[in-house]
Design an enzyme around this catalytic site. Sequence first.
Site, PDB file in Angstrom:
ATOM      1  N   ASP A  79       0.840  -1.198   0.000  1.00  0.00           N
ATOM      2  CA  ASP A  79       0.000   0.000   0.000  1.00  0.00           C
ATOM      3  C   ASP A  79       0.873   1.244   0.000  1.00  0.00           C
ATOM      4  OD1 ASP A  79      -2.116  -1.769   0.265  1.00  0.00           O
ATOM      5  OD2 ASP A  79      -3.106  -0.605   1.840  1.00  0.00           O
ATOM      6  N   CYS A 103      -8.562   4.768   1.098  1.00  0.00           N
ATOM      7  CA  CYS A 103      -9.262   4.644   2.376  1.00  0.00           C
ATOM      8  C   CYS A 103      -8.520   5.415   3.459  1.00  0.00           C
ATOM      9  CB  CYS A 103      -9.340   3.185   2.820  1.00  0.00           C
ATOM     10  SG  CYS A 103     -10.129   2.064   1.656  1.00  0.00           S
ATOM     11  N   TYR A 107      -7.287 -14.525   4.345  1.00  0.00           N
ATOM     12  CA  TYR A 107      -6.196 -13.803   4.977  1.00  0.00           C
ATOM     13  C   TYR A 107      -6.583 -13.063   6.253  1.00  0.00           C
ATOM     14  CZ  TYR A 107      -8.380  -9.904   2.512  1.00  0.00           C
ATOM     15  OH  TYR A 107      -9.283  -8.995   2.043  1.00  0.00           O
ATOM     16  N   ASN A 111     -18.129  11.977   3.167  1.00  0.00           N
ATOM     17  CA  ASN A 111     -17.648  13.200   2.526  1.00  0.00           C
ATOM     18  C   ASN A 111     -17.656  14.292   3.584  1.00  0.00           C
ATOM     19  OD1 ASN A 111     -17.490  12.099  -0.065  1.00  0.00           O
ATOM     20  ND2 ASN A 111     -19.510  12.852  -0.678  1.00  0.00           N
ATOM     21  N   HIS A 131     -17.492   9.427  -0.439  1.00  0.00           N
ATOM     22  CA  HIS A 131     -16.520   8.864  -1.371  1.00  0.00           C
ATOM     23  C   HIS A 131     -15.186   8.500  -0.727  1.00  0.00           C
ATOM     24  CE1 HIS A 131     -19.422  10.884  -4.026  1.00  0.00           C
ATOM     25  NE2 HIS A 131     -19.065   9.979  -4.911  1.00  0.00           N
ATOM     26  N   GLU A 138      -3.969   0.463  -2.168  1.00  0.00           N
ATOM     27  CA  GLU A 138      -3.246  -0.685  -2.694  1.00  0.00           C
ATOM     28  C   GLU A 138      -2.574  -0.350  -4.022  1.00  0.00           C
ATOM     29  OE1 GLU A 138      -7.149  -2.174  -0.792  1.00  0.00           O
ATOM     30  OE2 GLU A 138      -6.551  -0.640  -2.257  1.00  0.00           O
TER      31      GLU A 138
END
Length: 229
Positions: free
Chosen positions: A45, A70, A102, A113, A154, A192
């Site tokens: 990441d 995120c 995992y 938002n 978002h 990611e």
Amino acid sequence: MTRRHRQVGEGEHEGGDPLAAALEAFAAGEPVCVHDAEDREGETDLIYPAGATTPEAVARMRNDAGGLICVALSDAVADAFELPFYGETVDHPATEGHDVAYDDRSSFSLTVNHRDTYTGITDTDRSLTIRALGEAASAPRETEFASEFRAPGHVHLLRAARGGLSEREGHTELGIALAEAADLSPAVVVCEMLDDQTGGALAPADARAYADRHGLVYLEGRTIADRLG
């Protein structure tokens, strides 16, 4: 500066210590690349301190990383904001069970938002939301969360495990550990890194090469967990 940060940093950065370099970069508002583990997600990441996330940083995550953008918050901050785990809040059969190889559970919480955004999706809007989350996380008890943020939105929120790295070693906890050790607000942005050719996770060697090309620090999650956990 916290005691832990002093212990990690003294005399180590000059010797090529990646954790000391990562903490120095983080404290300066720069991103780092963190690979969790081959036997976990097996992903790297791109991680920024939330408070340092500019529109240019959002664009970089979109274009260079390509995964989901995120914001991870510490458990204490999430508690103060009364943020639930998404899977425990939504009453729908699809949320029952978390059958992935995992991990035992998902860290996802709400999507938000900032109330001063328009659509919420632009680089400017998302960076505004992210920076505001970072600022709010520095004094969570002084934040009227629902007055400042609206849901859905978002920016995906992630809740760190209550026990931090002693309980879970995901990018959420790894990023929060870096922020806290660098004396920053316990809020980070994770995204990611994906491979444009294969569509899968960017291989660690390629992620390290990206970090080298751009003058960024690359870290293995085990390094963070062993020394900050």
